[in-house]
Design an enzyme around this catalytic site. Structure first.
Site, PDB file in Angstrom:
ATOM      1  N   ARG A   1      14.580  49.195  29.686  1.00  0.00           N
ATOM      2  CA  ARG A   1      15.789  49.158  29.201  1.00  0.00           C
ATOM      3  C   ARG A   1      16.394  47.778  28.879  1.00  0.00           C
ATOM      4  NH1 ARG A   1      18.448  53.255  33.813  1.00  0.00           N
ATOM      5  NH2 ARG A   1      17.247  54.963  33.524  1.00  0.00           N
TER       6      ARG A   1
ATOM      7  N   ARG B   1      18.280  36.881  32.509  1.00  0.00           N
ATOM      8  CA  ARG B   1      19.497  36.330  31.982  1.00  0.00           C
ATOM      9  C   ARG B   1      19.955  35.325  33.110  1.00  0.00           C
ATOM     10  NH1 ARG B   1      23.439  40.805  29.887  1.00  0.00           N
ATOM     11  NH2 ARG B   1      24.928  38.878  29.768  1.00  0.00           N
TER      12      ARG B   1
ATOM     13  N   ASP C   1      20.034  45.558  27.683  1.00  0.00           N
ATOM     14  CA  ASP C   1      21.572  45.328  27.772  1.00  0.00           C
ATOM     15  C   ASP C   1      21.881  45.342  26.260  1.00  0.00           C
ATOM     16  OD1 ASP C   1      21.436  45.380  30.528  1.00  0.00           O
ATOM     17  OD2 ASP C   1      21.178  43.298  30.473  1.00  0.00           O
TER      18      ASP C   1
ATOM     19  N   TYR D   1       9.408  38.677  28.251  1.00  0.00           N
ATOM     20  CA  TYR D   1      10.415  38.715  27.684  1.00  0.00           C
ATOM     21  C   TYR D   1      10.550  37.082  27.119  1.00  0.00           C
ATOM     22  CZ  TYR D   1      13.106  42.695  29.474  1.00  0.00           C
ATOM     23  OH  TYR D   1      13.459  43.986  29.744  1.00  0.00           O
TER      24      TYR D   1
END
Length: 246
Positions: free
Chosen positions: A50, A198, A52, A111
């Protein structure tokens, strides 16, 4: 019934994230609608992870079970036609085994976070990178990042809304490098906590600015307390790069 696996690229700026939401558009919803228009079926799309609101993807893997007899290439072309002009593209489509699952068969996720380290406004990368005007020491950031690699309790870097059963994760890789005016942070693990990347990037930015040392980052990790976090980086610069399968 045939199980099709997709590789999707998307600009997450206009979406509330990957997962279907009741209060705004999502990438999942858009792809499911496109498939429905092509096949006439209400086929659910399951993804490797998932994302954001505002987070992008270069190679999100997903799958869907479809009854209609159609070749993978034709399905990909038709879905892409239905997705226009939304910033979503199916890059690849193939038939996979019935027990293959985009999420549960996945053994690794990667990522990259892009920081535009410059004073000038972002004309071409608005919403696609985090602009930091202060000079960043990428080498210091990379050195400090190695304190987070391995098996740790990442409570400090975990969103209060995280649904993971445990804050303990193994971070396989966290590399920081400079490419011209960009600082790139690459993260790899089997799975991540909500906001983990993040949050790590926000703390590494403090290191790059000279506001934190590697020891400060270590203390934040060991605190196992969200209050010890320096900063949660914005979603703009985060990209899901790829999912890894056996």
């Amino acid at each position: 019934m045939t199980r099709f696996a997709f590789t999707a690229e998307f600009d997450g700026t206009p979406y509330m994230g990957w997962q279907r939401q009741g209060h705004g558009p999502s990438v999942q919803q858009s792809i499911e609608k496109a498939i429905a228009r092509v096949t006439g079926e209400e086929a659910a799309v399951h993804a490797a992870g998932r994302t954001d609101a505002g987070v992008h993807a270069l190679g999100m893997r997903a799958h869907s079970d479809i009854e209609k007899a159609i070749e993978p290439f034709r399905l990909m072309e038709a879905v892409n036609a239905q997705l226009r002009p939304e910033p979503i593209a199916i890059l690849d489509c193939e038939v996979v085994a019935d027990d293959w699952h985009a999420r549960f068969s996945c053994i690794g996720r990667e990522y990259v976070y892009r920081i535009a380290n410059r004073r000038a406004p972002l004309a071409l990368e608005s919403h696609r990178a985090w602009k930091i005007p202060q000079p960043l020491d990428a080498e210091a950031m990379h050195t400090a990042a190695q304190r987070l690699v391995g098996l740790h309790d990442f409570t400090t870097f975990r969103s209060a809304h995280c649904q993971s059963e445990s804050p303990v994760k193994t971070l396989d890789r966290l590399d920081v490098r400079r490419e011209g005016e960009h600082v790139l942070i690459e993260a790899a693990a089997r799975s991540f906590l909500h906001h983990q990347v993040r949050s790590m990037v926000g703390c590494l930015a403090f290191v790059g600015m000279g506001r934190w040392s590697a020891d400060d980052l270590q203390r934040a990790l060991e605190a196992k307390d969200r209050a010890a976090l320096a900063f949660n980086a914005p979603p703009d610069g985060l990209y899901f790069v790829r999912a890894v399968y056996p």
